[in-house]
Write a protein that holds these residues in place. Structure first.
Motif, short mmCIF file in Angstrom:
data_model
loop_
_atom_site.label_atom_id
_atom_site.label_comp_id
_atom_site.label_asym_id
_atom_site.label_seq_id
_atom_site.Cartn_x
_atom_site.Cartn_y
_atom_site.Cartn_z
N ARG A 78 0.92 -1.10 -0.05
CA ARG A 78 0.08 0.13 0.09
C ARG A 78 0.92 1.31 0.08
O ARG A 78 0.45 2.22 -0.78
N ALA A 79 2.00 1.11 0.57
CA ALA A 79 2.84 2.33 1.05
C ALA A 79 3.55 2.75 -0.37
O ALA A 79 3.57 3.72 -0.70
N VAL A 80 4.04 1.48 -1.20
CA VAL A 80 4.68 1.72 -2.39
C VAL A 80 3.82 2.23 -3.29
O VAL A 80 4.08 3.17 -4.12
N ASN A 81 2.51 1.77 -3.54
CA ASN A 81 1.36 2.04 -4.49
C ASN A 81 1.22 3.62 -4.26
O ASN A 81 0.91 4.25 -5.24
N SER A 82 1.08 4.11 -2.90
CA SER A 82 0.58 5.45 -2.65
C SER A 82 1.88 6.22 -3.02
O SER A 82 1.66 7.39 -3.69
N THR A 83 3.02 5.78 -2.93
CA THR A 83 4.18 6.57 -3.34
C THR A 83 4.26 6.87 -4.65
O THR A 83 4.63 8.01 -5.27
N ILE A 84 4.09 5.87 -5.51
CA ILE A 84 3.94 5.90 -7.06
C ILE A 84 3.01 7.01 -7.44
O ILE A 84 3.08 7.56 -8.31
#
Length: 148
Positions: free
Chosen positions: A58-64
């Motif tokens: 979730r954090a990586v997708n939000s960063t992207i």
């Protein structure tokens, strides 16, 4: 055995039955203990692994998503959101590495966490480059607007 009285034969038979039942009870208790240990391992190890990996994803997708928005519009709010999400991803990755140290049987998580750490470093560098380029682009646009 023929010389023994009936009550002695019955007593011996029931005693043997009681011993068999006690043996089965001990075996059942031992099996339950093993089952409890296995379920504890599942709840402490594998469920934690799933939770951490889900948080990381979730954090990586939000960063992207934040970086894509920043690349399109150059707003600092999106850059700040990307940095916050990236920090959350780093925190999840640190939790994953701690879990791997506590539970060495999580070999796949260790391999993936190591690869993810390397990829996150590369992505962080690319994000920094994007921020620098976007900031320069905004500055150039403002200069062009002034000169027009």
């Amino acid at each position: 055995m023929k010389d023994l009285k009936l009550w002695l034969k019955l007593g011996f038979g029931f005693g043997l039955l009681i011993l068999l039942m006690c043996g089965l009870g001990l075996m059942a208790m031992n099996t339950l203990k093993d089952t409890r240990n296995a379920s504890q391992s599942i709840s402490e190890c594998y469920l934690a692994e799933v939770e951490i990996v889900t948080d990381l994803e979730r954090a990586v997708n939000s960063t992207i998503q934040s970086m894509l928005r920043f690349g399109r519009n150059g707003q600092e709010e999106d850059w700040a959101a990307a940095n916050k999400s990236f920090a959350d991803a780093r925190n999840s990755l640190d939790r994953a590495l701690k879990l791997v140290q506590a539970y060495p049987e999580l070999r796949v998580l260790r391999q993936n966490a190591d690869a993810t750490a390397q990829n996150m470093e590369k992505y962080q560098e690319l994000c920094e480059q994007t921020h620098e380029l976007q900031t320069r682009l905004i500055t150039l646009r403002l200069d062009m607007d002034k000169s027009a």
